[in-house]
Design a protein around this motif. Structure first.
Motif, PDB file in Angstrom:
ATOM      1  N   ARG A  85       8.237   2.079  -7.840  1.00  0.00           N
ATOM      2  CA  ARG A  85       7.668   2.374  -9.281  1.00  0.00           C
ATOM      3  C   ARG A  85       6.239   3.117  -9.138  1.00  0.00           C
ATOM      4  O   ARG A  85       5.627   3.380 -10.099  1.00  0.00           O
ATOM      5  N   ASN A  86       6.128   3.772  -7.744  1.00  0.00           N
ATOM      6  CA  ASN A  86       4.755   4.548  -7.474  1.00  0.00           C
ATOM      7  C   ASN A  86       3.612   3.926  -8.006  1.00  0.00           C
ATOM      8  O   ASN A  86       2.597   4.220  -8.802  1.00  0.00           O
ATOM      9  N   ILE A  87       3.462   2.464  -7.612  1.00  0.00           N
ATOM     10  CA  ILE A  87       2.134   1.517  -8.002  1.00  0.00           C
ATOM     11  C   ILE A  87       1.561   1.267  -6.907  1.00  0.00           C
ATOM     12  O   ILE A  87       2.164   0.791  -5.897  1.00  0.00           O
ATOM     13  N   ARG A  88       0.221   1.428  -7.027  1.00  0.00           N
ATOM     14  CA  ARG A  88      -0.827   1.098  -5.767  1.00  0.00           C
ATOM     15  C   ARG A  88      -1.733   0.477  -6.398  1.00  0.00           C
ATOM     16  O   ARG A  88      -2.717   0.922  -6.988  1.00  0.00           O
ATOM     17  N   LEU A  89      -2.021  -1.094  -6.022  1.00  0.00           N
ATOM     18  CA  LEU A  89      -3.052  -1.701  -6.590  1.00  0.00           C
ATOM     19  C   LEU A  89      -3.905  -2.213  -5.593  1.00  0.00           C
ATOM     20  O   LEU A  89      -3.606  -2.777  -4.564  1.00  0.00           O
ATOM     21  N   GLU A  90      -5.342  -2.260  -6.131  1.00  0.00           N
ATOM     22  CA  GLU A  90      -6.189  -3.281  -5.112  1.00  0.00           C
ATOM     23  C   GLU A  90      -6.430  -4.215  -5.971  1.00  0.00           C
ATOM     24  O   GLU A  90      -7.072  -4.538  -7.026  1.00  0.00           O
ATOM     25  N   ILE A  91      -6.565  -5.534  -4.882  1.00  0.00           N
ATOM     26  CA  ILE A  91      -6.302  -6.719  -5.538  1.00  0.00           C
ATOM     27  C   ILE A  91      -7.374  -7.521  -4.542  1.00  0.00           C
ATOM     28  O   ILE A  91      -7.545  -7.166  -3.283  1.00  0.00           O
ATOM     29  N   PRO A  92      -8.619  -8.142  -5.277  1.00  0.00           N
ATOM     30  CA  PRO A  92      -9.335  -8.791  -4.589  1.00  0.00           C
ATOM     31  C   PRO A  92      -9.132 -10.082  -3.535  1.00  0.00           C
ATOM     32  O   PRO A  92      -8.172 -10.372  -3.877  1.00  0.00           O
ATOM     33  N   SER A  93      -9.872  -9.833  -2.295  1.00  0.00           N
ATOM     34  CA  SER A  93      -9.294 -10.716  -1.217  1.00  0.00           C
ATOM     35  C   SER A  93     -10.062 -11.753  -1.025  1.00  0.00           C
ATOM     36  O   SER A  93     -10.115 -12.513  -0.081  1.00  0.00           O
ATOM     37  N   HIS A  94     -11.591 -11.986  -1.933  1.00  0.00           N
ATOM     38  CA  HIS A  94     -12.451 -12.906  -1.700  1.00  0.00           C
ATOM     39  C   HIS A  94     -13.036 -12.829  -3.104  1.00  0.00           C
ATOM     40  O   HIS A  94     -12.904 -11.983  -3.900  1.00  0.00           O
ATOM     41  N   TRP A  95     -13.971 -14.008  -3.384  1.00  0.00           N
ATOM     42  CA  TRP A  95     -14.390 -14.169  -4.488  1.00  0.00           C
ATOM     43  C   TRP A  95     -15.587 -13.026  -4.773  1.00  0.00           C
ATOM     44  O   TRP A  95     -15.972 -12.586  -5.911  1.00  0.00           O
ATOM     45  N   ASP A  96     -16.407 -12.610  -3.676  1.00  0.00           N
ATOM     46  CA  ASP A  96     -17.287 -11.719  -3.891  1.00  0.00           C
ATOM     47  C   ASP A  96     -16.587 -10.280  -4.150  1.00  0.00           C
ATOM     48  O   ASP A  96     -17.650  -9.393  -4.585  1.00  0.00           O
ATOM     49  N   GLU A  97     -15.450 -10.293  -4.136  1.00  0.00           N
ATOM     50  CA  GLU A  97     -14.903  -8.558  -4.681  1.00  0.00           C
ATOM     51  C   GLU A  97     -14.599  -8.631  -6.106  1.00  0.00           C
ATOM     52  O   GLU A  97     -13.961  -7.763  -6.666  1.00  0.00           O
ATOM     53  N   MET A  98     -14.550  -9.970  -6.699  1.00  0.00           N
ATOM     54  CA  MET A  98     -14.262 -10.080  -8.135  1.00  0.00           C
ATOM     55  C   MET A  98     -15.242  -9.796  -9.081  1.00  0.00           C
ATOM     56  O   MET A  98     -16.685 -10.015  -8.905  1.00  0.00           O
ATOM     57  N   ASP A  99     -14.845  -9.080 -10.262  1.00  0.00           N
ATOM     58  CA  ASP A  99     -16.138  -8.910 -11.515  1.00  0.00           C
ATOM     59  C   ASP A  99     -16.037 -10.107 -12.140  1.00  0.00           C
ATOM     60  O   ASP A  99     -15.334 -11.305 -11.627  1.00  0.00           O
ATOM     61  N   SER A 100     -17.036 -10.452 -12.978  1.00  0.00           N
ATOM     62  CA  SER A 100     -17.186 -11.652 -13.534  1.00  0.00           C
ATOM     63  C   SER A 100     -16.060 -12.192 -14.510  1.00  0.00           C
ATOM     64  O   SER A 100     -15.846 -13.269 -14.304  1.00  0.00           O
ATOM     65  N   GLY A 101     -15.288 -11.256 -15.095  1.00  0.00           N
ATOM     66  CA  GLY A 101     -14.053 -11.748 -15.811  1.00  0.00           C
ATOM     67  C   GLY A 101     -13.018 -12.196 -14.817  1.00  0.00           C
ATOM     68  O   GLY A 101     -12.484 -13.396 -15.312  1.00  0.00           O
ATOM     69  N   MET A 144     -10.799  -5.715   0.017  1.00  0.00           N
ATOM     70  CA  MET A 144      -9.502  -5.699  -1.104  1.00  0.00           C
ATOM     71  C   MET A 144      -8.382  -5.920  -0.190  1.00  0.00           C
ATOM     72  O   MET A 144      -7.994  -5.069   0.832  1.00  0.00           O
ATOM     73  N   ASN A 145      -7.280  -6.460  -1.007  1.00  0.00           N
ATOM     74  CA  ASN A 145      -5.862  -6.200  -0.625  1.00  0.00           C
ATOM     75  C   ASN A 145      -5.197  -5.195  -1.278  1.00  0.00           C
ATOM     76  O   ASN A 145      -5.741  -4.807  -2.643  1.00  0.00           O
ATOM     77  N   ILE A 146      -4.393  -4.474  -0.458  1.00  0.00           N
ATOM     78  CA  ILE A 146      -3.541  -3.373  -1.323  1.00  0.00           C
ATOM     79  C   ILE A 146      -2.127  -3.608  -1.365  1.00  0.00           C
ATOM     80  O   ILE A 146      -1.480  -3.970  -0.527  1.00  0.00           O
ATOM     81  N   LEU A 147      -1.768  -3.505  -2.729  1.00  0.00           N
ATOM     82  CA  LEU A 147      -0.344  -3.835  -3.054  1.00  0.00           C
ATOM     83  C   LEU A 147       0.378  -2.696  -3.536  1.00  0.00           C
ATOM     84  O   LEU A 147       0.067  -2.066  -4.511  1.00  0.00           O
ATOM     85  N   GLU A 148       1.280  -2.303  -2.735  1.00  0.00           N
ATOM     86  CA  GLU A 148       2.110  -0.916  -3.211  1.00  0.00           C
ATOM     87  C   GLU A 148       3.484  -1.180  -3.640  1.00  0.00           C
ATOM     88  O   GLU A 148       4.412  -2.108  -2.885  1.00  0.00           O
ATOM     89  N   LEU A 149       3.806  -0.860  -4.682  1.00  0.00           N
ATOM     90  CA  LEU A 149       5.450  -0.785  -5.072  1.00  0.00           C
ATOM     91  C   LEU A 149       5.982   0.567  -5.336  1.00  0.00           C
ATOM     92  O   LEU A 149       5.696   1.107  -6.124  1.00  0.00           O
ATOM     93  N   SER A 150       6.423   1.096  -4.133  1.00  0.00           N
ATOM     94  CA  SER A 150       6.919   2.406  -3.832  1.00  0.00           C
ATOM     95  C   SER A 150       8.119   2.939  -4.766  1.00  0.00           C
ATOM     96  O   SER A 150       8.069   4.005  -5.274  1.00  0.00           O
TER      97      SER A 150
END
Length: 304
Positions: A9-25, A1-7
């Motif tokens: 706005r106090n936002i920390r997001l986990e974003i898939p870095s490969h197809w295998d890390e995605m859910d079906s949607g 997973m990639n981590i996207l941080e917007l300090s």
């Protein structure tokens, strides 16, 4: 997973870095954008930005659109350039350039994320991860149909290739699954004579799913051909069965298999053609690997 941080706005997001890390949607949405990109419907930048917004769960609401409308051109262009750059960094893994410089979808996974396809009311069951439960006959037929599709680009040929891998539930499943000798297969037994009949089902299957299965099968062909696999707890490498020319990507996927498949069918070490086709794909490859190593050993000894 990639981590996207917007300090700010106090936002920390986990974003898939490969197809295998995605859910079906996520997988369906991103593959759809990728297919539209390679079909020329949208640009690569737009596809990546759409996927980035979707994976990061960023919603473009009415307020966001209104703010953009009152921005100066400089501010709007700067915002867009930052989004495109971020989308490239986080979603660039979805694409690659081939030897001709053309954009392709980089769907590099050994997992079958589409074990079940829906065609109207009929459910079509596909192979396991790494083609683990594929028979020699299924693989051989699917490879032949795939090569024909690459030659003609006809949808009917793609449907025939898919029909070699995906089939309806076997009619005797409820009865046979209770038997001690049940082989675990829910699909109807493979029969070349039924390929055309089963191909009709794929007229009602989403083009996104069909493209995904084609990409997966193509990747698996090259993966088995080049990478180390763990079979029965042991590390196995089949690369020695293929010539260097055919493993460097200068020929269509599957080219290096032709000689091997014909040789097995001709020698018939597992019995006649019908019996050979019912053998597991990896059983055949392990046999061929043993033969290859024995031949290489004989050559080495003869040179001494």
């Amino acid at each position: 997973m990639n981590i996207l941080e917007l300090s700010e706005r106090n936002i920390r997001l986990e974003i898939p870095s490969h197809w295998d890390e995605m859910d079906s949607g996520q997988l369906h949405y991103c593959l759809k954008q990728a297919v539209m990109c390679t079909s020329g419907v949208i640009s690569m930048d737009e596809a990546k930005v759409r996927c980035f917004y979707h994976l990061a769960e960023i919603k473009r609401n009415v307020r966001a659109v209104a703010v953009e409308r009152v921005m100066s051109k400089e501010m709007y262009d700067e915002k867009n350039s930052k989004v495109v750059l971020l989308a490239e960094q986080l979603c660039g893994f979805m694409f690659k350039k081939n030897d001709e410089g053309q954009t392709e979808i980089c769907y590099n996974t050994i997992y079958n994320h589409f074990p079940l396809l829906q065609s109207g009311k009929t459910r079509l069951h596909g192979p396991q991860d790494l083609l683990a439960n594929l028979s020699f006959g299924e693989f051989r037929a699917a490879l032949e149909e795939m090569k024909e599709f690459f030659r003609t680009k006809e949808a009917s040929d793609l449907n025939r290739m898919l029909a070699c891998l995906y089939r309806p539930e076997r009619m005797d499943y409820d009865l046979i699954r209770k038997r001690d000798d049940f082989d675990g297969s829910i699909r109807e037994p493979f029969n070349r004579a039924r390929i055309e009949m089963n191909a009709v089902y794929f007229k009602e299957v989403s083009q996104v799913w069909k493209t995904a299965v084609l990409l997966w099968f193509t990747f698996m062909i090259n993966y088995i051909q080049k990478e180390e696999l763990i079979l029965g707890g042991e590390v196995v490498n089949f690369s020695g069965l293929f010539s260097g020319e055919e493993t460097e990507g200068r020929r269509p996927a599957g080219s290096g298999w032709v000689t091997i498949l014909h040789q097995v069918a001709k020698e018939g070490p597992f019995g006649d053609v019908e019996k050979t086709d019912k053998m597991g794909l990896y059983d055949v490859l392990l046999y061929m690997k043993d033969c290859h190593e024995q031949n290489e050993e004989i050559k080495r000894k003869s040179r001494k």
